[in-house]
Design a protein around this motif. Structure first.
Motif, PDB file in Angstrom:
ATOM      1  N   ALA A 170     -31.376 -28.674  13.427  1.00 45.43           N
ATOM      2  CA  ALA A 170     -32.332 -28.820  14.527  1.00 45.43           C
ATOM      3  C   ALA A 170     -33.007 -27.497  14.880  1.00 45.43           C
ATOM      4  O   ALA A 170     -34.116 -27.490  15.416  1.00 45.43           O
ATOM      5  CB  ALA A 170     -31.622 -29.386  15.755  1.00 45.43           C
ATOM      6  N   VAL A 171     -32.351 -26.379  14.594  1.00 45.49           N
ATOM      7  CA  VAL A 171     -32.967 -25.070  14.812  1.00 45.49           C
ATOM      8  C   VAL A 171     -33.796 -24.668  13.593  1.00 45.49           C
ATOM      9  O   VAL A 171     -34.944 -24.241  13.714  1.00 45.49           O
ATOM     10  CB  VAL A 171     -31.903 -23.989  15.102  1.00 45.49           C
ATOM     11  CG1 VAL A 171     -32.545 -22.603  15.156  1.00 45.49           C
ATOM     12  CG2 VAL A 171     -31.183 -24.288  16.409  1.00 45.49           C
ATOM     13  N   PHE A 172     -33.223 -24.836  12.406  1.00 47.21           N
ATOM     14  CA  PHE A 172     -33.867 -24.325  11.200  1.00 47.21           C
ATOM     15  C   PHE A 172     -35.216 -24.988  10.934  1.00 47.21           C
ATOM     16  O   PHE A 172     -36.202 -24.304  10.607  1.00 47.21           O
ATOM     17  CB  PHE A 172     -32.952 -24.523   9.984  1.00 47.21           C
ATOM     18  CG  PHE A 172     -33.537 -23.979   8.708  1.00 47.21           C
ATOM     19  CD1 PHE A 172     -33.372 -22.644   8.373  1.00 47.21           C
ATOM     20  CD2 PHE A 172     -34.276 -24.792   7.860  1.00 47.21           C
ATOM     21  CE1 PHE A 172     -33.931 -22.131   7.212  1.00 47.21           C
ATOM     22  CE2 PHE A 172     -34.832 -24.294   6.701  1.00 47.21           C
ATOM     23  CZ  PHE A 172     -34.670 -22.958   6.374  1.00 47.21           C
ATOM     24  N   VAL A 173     -35.291 -26.307  11.035  1.00 40.49           N
ATOM     25  CA  VAL A 173     -36.496 -27.018  10.599  1.00 40.49           C
ATOM     26  C   VAL A 173     -37.729 -26.633  11.408  1.00 40.49           C
ATOM     27  O   VAL A 173     -38.721 -26.155  10.846  1.00 40.49           O
ATOM     28  CB  VAL A 173     -36.264 -28.542  10.608  1.00 40.49           C
ATOM     29  CG1 VAL A 173     -37.572 -29.277  10.338  1.00 40.49           C
ATOM     30  CG2 VAL A 173     -35.235 -28.925   9.547  1.00 40.49           C
ATOM     31  N   PRO A 174     -37.751 -26.810  12.746  1.00 41.71           N
ATOM     32  CA  PRO A 174     -38.982 -26.452  13.462  1.00 41.71           C
ATOM     33  C   PRO A 174     -39.302 -24.967  13.419  1.00 41.71           C
ATOM     34  O   PRO A 174     -40.477 -24.586  13.337  1.00 41.71           O
ATOM     35  CB  PRO A 174     -38.708 -26.923  14.897  1.00 41.71           C
ATOM     36  CG  PRO A 174     -37.230 -26.984  15.018  1.00 41.71           C
ATOM     37  CD  PRO A 174     -36.725 -27.355  13.664  1.00 41.71           C
TER      38      PRO A 174
END
Length: 378
Positions: free
Chosen positions: A113-117
């Protein structure tokens, strides 16, 4: 603008990190999670709740991480996600019941959830004029990891057991964590943070929600279609084909988006997604299912390759915009199987297709056929 060498370094780091991040996180859940949960003695209801835990995390954390990256910078948030990718897999060894396993999934879900956006926001910062193309490359790298993960994990479980899978997931996390330290330190300070709600983002997010309602609905219920029951290898092959086509098409779809604008690929893509859902709802033979899967893959690639860059163009806060899009997408992804489960195959797929077309019509009415006018300073 950053020097070409620096921009290339950022791109390569994100592509490699994206591959290993999604490879490791997907190996930990497909097909590992339900098998490991069953080995722990969990029932079907408990396995379903555990599987949903990381999705719920994404709904909350995606937007928050995007906002925090606008405030504190992309590099710090990506390092944090790398740390979670590294440390989450060993926690599976400590899980002994549904509650502790759900906790592990919640913690692991923070990493993705942190890495993607944040990684997509960094691509937007690094390549403002060609963001569609290079976001497409990053999507393909993550899809390659997603496609390979079930095959690798399933084979390792069969021959070596769960422990080796979790160790390899942690090794993949270590690679991601190490690479984040190679990202260039940005010059200056992030711009002053001033968040205001942008209703254009909600409309764009509804398009992504429709796409991922369809994606998760297909992934969940395709193996249960009556002419595929007892043929797990065939349903797996079709799903792998679907992901593989998306991995190939996305960079080209992003390039097209950079050349002709965001709106026309979105329109074409969502029409194909709607047609695919109608095909699935009427499918009475294997060839129709394959046509539906291919139509969905191309349509989803066209649409998503434009919605992400468009979000960064209607909002000055790239991290917040992309985080918001990911949160809306996760809501759609969670609802897809629920809708089909309640309405049934035919009406469920039809409903999702109609939802996507309605969202597209509202989008076109709001933005017009040429899309929003984008100022160059964004």
């Amino acid at each position: 603008m950053q020097p070409v060498r620096t921009r290339s370094k950022v791109l390569y780091i994100l592509l490699i990190s994206g591959f290993f991040a999604i490879l490791g996180s997907t190996m930990s859940k497909s097909p590992t999670l339900p098998l490991y949960a069953r080995d722990l003695g969990l029932g079907r209801e408990e396995i379903g709740l555990v599987a949903a835990a990381s999705t719920v995390t994404g709904i909350i954390v995606n937007f928050a991480s995007g906002v925090l990256s606008d405030v504190y910078g992309r590099r710090k948030l990506l390092k944090m996600s790398g740390f979670v990718f590294l440390t989450a897999p060993p926690l599976y060894f400590l899980a002994g019941n549904a509650l502790t396993l759900a906790f592990v999934r919640v913690y692991y879900g923070i990493a993705t959830a942190v890495f993607v956006p944040v990684s997509f926001a960094l691509i937007s910062d690094t390549y403002p004029e060609k963001k569609g193309t290079f976001m497409g490359f990053l999507s393909s790298a993550t899809l390659a990891g997603r496609a390979l993960a079930p095959l690798i994990a399933g084979s390792i479980i069969y021959f070596l057991g769960f422990s080796v899978v979790f160790v390899l997931c942690s090794v993949a996390g270590l690679i991601v964590f190490a690479l984040t330290f190679r990202l260039p330190v940005p010059d200056g300070k992030p711009e002053r943070f001033e968040f205001t709600f942008n209703d254009n983002l909600l409309l764009i997010g509804l398009l992504d929600a429709a796409v991922y309602m369809a994606y998760q609905g297909i992934e969940t219920f395709l193996p249960l279609l009556y002419y595929l029951q007892g043929k797990a290898w065939l349903s797996g092959l079709i799903l792998s084909l679907e992901v593989g086509v998306m991995a190939i098409v996305k960079p080209y779809a992003g390039y097209l988006s950079d050349r002709v604008g965001r709106t026309r690929p979105i329109i074409g893509g969502m029409v194909l997604v709607g047609a695919a859902m109608l095909t699935f709802s009427l499918a009475s033979s294997l060839p129709l299912v394959i046509v539906g899967a291919l139509s969905f893959s191309v349509g989803a690639s066209l649409s998503e390759a434009s919605t992400k860059p468009l979000a960064t163009e209607v909002s000055k806060l790239h991290g917040a915009a992309l985080g918001f899009l990911e949160s809306i997408k996760d809501i759609g992804q969670a609802l897809g199987p629920v809708i089909i489960g309640i309405l049934g195959f035919s009406r469920g797929f039809t409903f999702i297709g109609l939802f996507g077309i309605v969202a597209l019509l509202v989008f076109v009415v709001r933005f017009g056929l040429r899309g929003p006018q984008i100022s160059k300073n964004r």
